[in-house]
Write an enzyme that holds these catalytic residues in place. Structure first.
Site, mmCIF file in Angstrom:
data_model
loop_
_atom_site.group_PDB
_atom_site.id
_atom_site.type_symbol
_atom_site.label_atom_id
_atom_site.label_comp_id
_atom_site.label_asym_id
_atom_site.label_seq_id
_atom_site.Cartn_x
_atom_site.Cartn_y
_atom_site.Cartn_z
ATOM 1 C CB ALA A 53 -0.840 -0.038 1.404
ATOM 2 C CB THR A 54 1.030 3.478 -2.112
ATOM 3 O OG1 THR A 54 -0.470 4.321 -2.677
ATOM 4 C CG2 THR A 54 1.864 2.503 -3.494
ATOM 5 C CB THR A 55 0.732 8.013 -0.574
ATOM 6 O OG1 THR A 55 1.693 7.782 -1.348
ATOM 7 C CG2 THR A 55 0.565 9.121 -0.175
#
Length: 279
Positions: A53-55
């Protein structure tokens, strides 16, 4: 190894003896192999083998805090999932978002939710916001072994502090490193691969005393800027109608914006960027 059950059907003493109000501490004795970071891993790095998962971005407002996350999960150079949800309510007045190894992040989020609910049921009161942040820090620290092999999880925790003397400063934000160190942030913060770009956007546009509505739009704009420069961050997907998850925590509790509300804000941001791509 999980605690052995009596053939008669009675619970082991561990389940009935008076102990800690921490569910994760109980689980570490009853079934430690179920805790994230306690499972034996083979040598080597696993960074590109699992979805990440990123931001996530957080913004303090005049009446609380806003937490928002993009929807993309990546696996190396591939898009593993386009609609993953990374922002969740931790309890009635706090929110948590996870960046990093997606599977461990989801598991850690669920365990944290149970931890807070278990404490409230056993003690008859909610943990303070600082106490919640410290409990989450201990869980992140428990995943250190996996983090050293590329399966790190970095949360962003935010909530409304019921004990705050000044309601305008009740919205608080906590970031963490992979060793579990908790750090209170002022005003705003972001974690994940696009956090550098998101924080640059927030730095230019943030001001003290933002309303929740203004902070929501600012969060969506920051995620848009992050997606513009970071391939692992997903921007608003107008074709598939996939938009960021946006939540707030105020004196009234936690609230998630509806799909229609988020869509309207995201489409407005995209329309504005067609006229002025730099924002």
């Amino acid at each position: 190894m999980a605690a052995a059950f009596d053939p008669s059907g009675r619970f082991p003493d561990l389940f009935t003896s008076v102990g800690t109000s921490s569910f994760s501490a109980f689980l570490s004795k009853a079934a430690p192999e179920l805790l994230p970071g306690r499972r034996p891993l083979p040598p080597g790095m696993a960074t590109g083998l699992t979805p990440h998962a990123t931001t996530i971005v957080a913004i303090a407002t005049a009446g609380g805090v806003v937490l928002a996350g993009d929807r993309r999960a990546t696996m190396g150079n591939l898009i593993a999932q386009r609609d993953v949800e990374k922002v969740h309510p931790a309890d009635a007045y706090s929110l948590v978002g996870m960046a990093g190894a997606a599977g461990i992040g989801i598991e850690l989020t669920r365990l944290f939710q149970v931890e807070l609910e278990h404490y409230e049921k056993t003690e008859g009161a909610m943990l303070s916001l600082d106490g919640k942040a410290n409990r989450l820090a201990a869980m992140v620290r428990g995943n250190l072994g996996a983090a050293m092999q590329g399966l790190a999880v970095v949360p962003l925790f935010a909530g409304f502090d019921l004990a705050a003397t000044d309601p305008a400063k009740a919205g608080r934000i906590f970031s963490f490193d992979v060793t579990g160190g908790p750090y209170e942030e002022t005003g705003y913060d972001a974690v994940g691969s696009g956090s550098v770009f998101a924080k640059s956007a927030l730095k230019k546009r943030f001001r003290l005393g933002l309303s929740v509505d203004d902070a929501v739009r600012l969060a969506v704009e920051a995620l848009y800027d992050a997606a513009d420069d970071d391939t692992a961050t997903g921007g608003p997907d107008l074709t598939r109608r996939i938009y960021p998850v946006v939540m707030s925590a105020t004196a009234e509790g936690t609230h998630r914006l509806t799909e229609a509300e988020t869509a309207a804000i995201a489409e407005s941001v995209v329309a504005g960027r067609m006229e002025n791509p730099g924002g």
